[in-house]
Each structure stands twice: as structure tokens, then as C-alpha cells.
Write a protein that holds these residues in place. Structure first.
Motif, PDB file in Angstrom:
ATOM      1  N   GLU A  94       1.084  -1.206   0.065  1.00 29.53           N
ATOM      2  CA  GLU A  94      -0.347  -0.070   0.048  1.00 29.53           C
ATOM      3  C   GLU A  94       0.688   1.359   0.151  1.00 29.53           C
ATOM      4  O   GLU A  94       1.791   0.996   0.914  1.00 29.53           O
ATOM      5  CB  GLU A  94      -0.567  -0.036   1.152  1.00 29.53           C
ATOM      6  CG  GLU A  94      -1.784  -1.334   1.480  1.00 29.53           C
ATOM      7  CD  GLU A  94      -2.750  -0.702   2.481  1.00 29.53           C
ATOM      8  OE1 GLU A  94      -2.881   0.114   3.496  1.00 29.53           O
ATOM      9  OE2 GLU A  94      -3.614  -2.157   2.922  1.00 29.53           O
ATOM     10  N   SER A  96       1.219   5.646  -0.529  1.00 28.45           N
ATOM     11  CA  SER A  96       0.403   6.612  -0.776  1.00 28.45           C
ATOM     12  C   SER A  96       1.294   7.856  -0.347  1.00 28.45           C
ATOM     13  O   SER A  96       2.355   7.966   0.251  1.00 28.45           O
ATOM     14  CB  SER A  96      -0.452   6.566   0.862  1.00 28.45           C
ATOM     15  OG  SER A  96      -1.192   8.154   0.690  1.00 28.45           O
ATOM     16  N   VAL A 115      -2.552  -1.572  -3.532  1.00 28.17           N
ATOM     17  CA  VAL A 115      -3.318  -0.293  -4.059  1.00 28.17           C
ATOM     18  C   VAL A 115      -1.527   0.800  -3.960  1.00 28.17           C
ATOM     19  O   VAL A 115      -1.059   0.797  -2.810  1.00 28.17           O
ATOM     20  CB  VAL A 115      -3.894   0.186  -3.254  1.00 28.17           C
ATOM     21  CG1 VAL A 115      -4.290   1.353  -3.025  1.00 28.17           C
ATOM     22  CG2 VAL A 115      -4.840  -0.890  -3.170  1.00 28.17           C
ATOM     23  N   HIS A 117      -1.614   5.270  -3.815  1.00 27.06           N
ATOM     24  CA  HIS A 117      -1.941   6.401  -4.590  1.00 27.06           C
ATOM     25  C   HIS A 117      -0.968   7.567  -4.970  1.00 27.06           C
ATOM     26  O   HIS A 117      -0.081   7.693  -3.983  1.00 27.06           O
ATOM     27  CB  HIS A 117      -3.027   6.366  -3.058  1.00 27.06           C
ATOM     28  CG  HIS A 117      -4.383   7.676  -3.461  1.00 27.06           C
ATOM     29  ND1 HIS A 117      -4.960   7.861  -3.953  1.00 27.06           N
ATOM     30  CD2 HIS A 117      -3.684   8.766  -3.478  1.00 27.06           C
ATOM     31  CE1 HIS A 117      -5.875   8.409  -4.067  1.00 27.06           C
ATOM     32  NE2 HIS A 117      -5.066   9.658  -3.809  1.00 27.06           N
ATOM     33  N   THR A 135      -4.275  -4.835  -9.725  1.00 27.96           N
ATOM     34  CA  THR A 135      -3.354  -3.525  -8.602  1.00 27.96           C
ATOM     35  C   THR A 135      -3.955  -3.113  -9.096  1.00 27.96           C
ATOM     36  O   THR A 135      -4.170  -2.375 -10.197  1.00 27.96           O
ATOM     37  CB  THR A 135      -1.612  -3.278  -9.904  1.00 27.96           C
ATOM     38  OG1 THR A 135      -1.352  -5.233  -9.688  1.00 27.96           O
ATOM     39  CG2 THR A 135      -0.984  -3.007  -9.915  1.00 27.96           C
ATOM     40  N   ARG A 136      -4.131  -2.392  -8.350  1.00 25.84           N
ATOM     41  CA  ARG A 136      -5.023  -1.029  -8.200  1.00 25.84           C
ATOM     42  C   ARG A 136      -3.990   0.827  -8.091  1.00 25.84           C
ATOM     43  O   ARG A 136      -3.620   0.588  -7.363  1.00 25.84           O
ATOM     44  CB  ARG A 136      -6.147  -1.165  -6.847  1.00 25.84           C
ATOM     45  CG  ARG A 136      -6.892   0.030  -7.302  1.00 25.84           C
ATOM     46  CD  ARG A 136      -7.947  -0.044  -6.060  1.00 25.84           C
ATOM     47  NE  ARG A 136      -8.709   1.014  -6.081  1.00 25.84           N
ATOM     48  CZ  ARG A 136      -9.839   1.211  -6.322  1.00 25.84           C
ATOM     49  NH1 ARG A 136     -10.283   0.388  -7.741  1.00 25.84           N
ATOM     50  NH2 ARG A 136     -10.849   2.711  -6.127  1.00 25.84           N
ATOM     51  N   GLU A 138      -4.773   4.908  -8.138  1.00 24.66           N
ATOM     52  CA  GLU A 138      -5.455   5.510  -7.917  1.00 24.66           C
ATOM     53  C   GLU A 138      -4.582   7.075  -8.145  1.00 24.66           C
ATOM     54  O   GLU A 138      -3.813   7.063  -7.293  1.00 24.66           O
ATOM     55  CB  GLU A 138      -5.989   5.710  -6.373  1.00 24.66           C
ATOM     56  CG  GLU A 138      -6.865   4.464  -6.538  1.00 24.66           C
ATOM     57  CD  GLU A 138      -7.855   4.431  -4.689  1.00 24.66           C
ATOM     58  OE1 GLU A 138      -7.157   4.868  -4.132  1.00 24.66           O
ATOM     59  OE2 GLU A 138      -8.098   3.261  -4.595  1.00 24.66           O
ATOM     60  N   ARG A 239     -13.464   5.272 -13.282  1.00 26.25           N
ATOM     61  CA  ARG A 239     -12.524   3.715 -13.026  1.00 26.25           C
ATOM     62  C   ARG A 239     -11.906   3.861 -14.383  1.00 26.25           C
ATOM     63  O   ARG A 239     -13.230   3.361 -15.972  1.00 26.25           O
ATOM     64  CB  ARG A 239     -12.830   2.564 -12.290  1.00 26.25           C
ATOM     65  CG  ARG A 239     -13.927   2.231 -11.329  1.00 26.25           C
ATOM     66  CD  ARG A 239     -12.844   2.583 -10.424  1.00 26.25           C
ATOM     67  NE  ARG A 239     -12.571   2.652  -8.601  1.00 26.25           N
ATOM     68  CZ  ARG A 239     -13.322   3.639  -8.303  1.00 26.25           C
ATOM     69  NH1 ARG A 239     -12.513   5.542  -8.942  1.00 26.25           N
ATOM     70  NH2 ARG A 239     -13.544   3.820  -7.189  1.00 26.25           N
TER      71      ARG A 239
END
Length: 266
Positions: A94, A96, A115, A117, A135-136, A138, A239
Motif C-alpha cells: 500500500e 500513498s 494499491v 495512490h 493491481t490498483r 489511484e 475507473r
């Protein structure tokens, strides 16, 4: 370790350890399932190995107000007040960052699973994997930025209200000479001057944050070599899911407000 200043560790940071510093943190080896918190930047010459996805993984994390730099990140939670730079691999983590995330410089540059971001951009050589690992990514407005904007507006409103009350007091003193003792007048003038400076600083901070919010509308995700099916890009409520195996790709909002590939090269 809890230190006022910069902390430099020549070797590894073992599991369960906590290192906090008001300045930078530099680690010469590997960070394994530990907590690092820095008021400056964090540099890890090796990698960060966390325990995300494992039962009883705890709340170990790596957090800094500046930049985070490491060779690789695996199953770890990383938060940076500026940008994140990982040279080789970010796997099932994760990530960010307020500004940018960059994975890949001299080494592989893969983001696989997890994730990521960032407000302005996410760039990697390869996103996802041939086995369609989810795999996300943002990009765009960071929830933290919204909170910062609300906090700035609330603080500014409070100071402007206080300045109005002090101004009323000073106006009363001008209209009724001798009604208020000189010490009270001096304190009121000093308070008014301080409030004016504080409000101006808050206004500048709001303008800078607004500019960053405007820039976030042009946020991009870039896969320099390939992006695999299973990757998903999000900008707000929009998305885009990658289908098939694709080559180099840039994904963002086009002029029509549609999220998708903006340019494909190679």
C-alpha cells in the motif's frame, strides 16, 4: 528509538522495532516488519518487507513527511508527505504519496498487486503481471488534501472572526478616547497585527493547495514498458480496467472527461 534529529542505521531494522525521528531516517540494510516515522525523508538502501495480508500482521508502517526511497517494497504500508521512489519492485503493498510515485530507475520497475495512490502521477516500467494480479492505481485528489483545505478554511474563519472583534474594540477606543486603558489598547493592536499576518499566511497556503488541486485534474498513470490485465486505474469515481496485455501506455482524463489511454508509444 525516538530521536530529535536525523537517525542513521548502518544495518537492518529487525521485525517489531520502532524508529521515530524529527529529521531524516537512513537505513543501510533491510527494514523487516518494523515501524519508521520521520519528520523528514526516509531512505532504505535495501528493501522494506512488511506483513500485509498475513493474519496478525499488526500496524507496522513506514511514514515520512518528505520523500521515501528504497530498492524494493514487499507487503508493506508506505506513506510519504512528498513522493515515493522505488527502484526495483513494489509487490502487494500500500503506497500513498501526496505528489508522485515512481517505480523503476536502474532496475526492473514493477508494480505488482496492492494499491498505489498519488495526487499527481504514478510511473512504473511495468504495471501488473501476466497472471492478472489485481493491481490498483489511484491518482488525483488525495483525501488528505481535502482535510487540509477544510482545516485551513476553519482556521482562517476563526482568525477573521477574532480580528473582527478586536477591530470593534479598537474602533470603540477611537470613538471614545480615554475609555480603555493604554495597556489594553497596546495588546489589542498587537493582537490585530498578529492576526493580520496569520490570515495572510493561511490565504497563501490555501492558494498553494488550490493550485495543487487544479494540477491533480491532470494526474497521469504511466506504464513505460507494459501494463497487464488485472490492472485498474481510478481517478475519483472514474475507473479504467486494463484488458489484455498492453504495451507502453499513459492513462488519464481526456478533454471529454473520460478516463482511458491518452497516448500509446512503442
Amino acid at each position: 528509538i525516538d530521536f530529535d534529529g536525523t537517525v542513521s542505521i548502518g544495518g537492518d531494522v529487525a521485525a517489531g522495532m520502532t524508529v521515530r525521528a524529527t529529521g531524516d531516517i537512513e537505513v543501510g540494510g533491510v527494514v523487516e516488519n518494523a515501524t519508521l516515522e520521520a519528520g523528514g525523508s526516509i531512505t532504505v538502501k535495501g528493501g522494506v518487507i512488511g506483513n500485509l495480508g498475513h493474519q496478525g500482521g499488526g500496524d507496522q508502517h513506514v511514514r515520512c513527511d518528505g520523500n521515501f526511497t528504497a530498492a524494493y517494497v514487499q507487503q508493506a504500508r508506505i506513506e510519504a508527505g512528498d513522493s515515493i521512489f522505488v527502484d526495483d519492485l513494489a509487490m502487494q503493498s500500500e503506497l500513498s504519496a501526496i505528489n508522485h510515485i515512481r517505480v523503476g530507475h536502474q532496475r526492473r520497475g514493477h508494480i505488482i498487486g496492492g494499491v498505489a495512490h498519488a495526487t499527481l502521477s504514478i510511473t512504473a516500467k511495468v504495471v501488473g503481471s501476466p497472471n492478472r494480479t489485481r493491481t490498483r492505481l489511484e491518482v488525483g485528489v488525495n483525501p488528505l488534501m481535502h482535510k487540509q483545505m477544510l482545516d485551513l478554511a476553519h482556521d482562517r474563519d476563526g482568525r477573521e472572526t477574532q480580528l473582527l472583534e478586536v477591530s470593534k474594540l479598537l474602533d470603540f477606543a477611537i470613538k471614545h478616547p480615554g475609555k480603555l486603558p493604554p495597556p489594553v489598547m497596546e495588546k489589542a493592536r498587537a493582537t490585530a497585527a498578529s492576526l493580520v499576518v496569520g490570515i495572510a499566511e493561511l490565504r497563501e497556503a490555501q492558494e498553494a493547495l488550490n493550485h495543487k488541486l487544479e494540477l491533480s485534474q491532470d494526474a497521469r498513470v504511466t506504464a513505460e514498458q507494459a501494463i497487464h490485465e488485472g490492472a485498474e486505474v481510478a481517478v475519483g469515481s472514474h475507473r479504467y480496467r486494463v484488458t489484455g496485455e498492453r504495451g507502453p501506455m499513459v492513462i488519464g482524463m481526456n478533454e471529454a472527461g473520460v478516463l482511458g489511454p491518452l497516448e500509446i508509444s512503442g
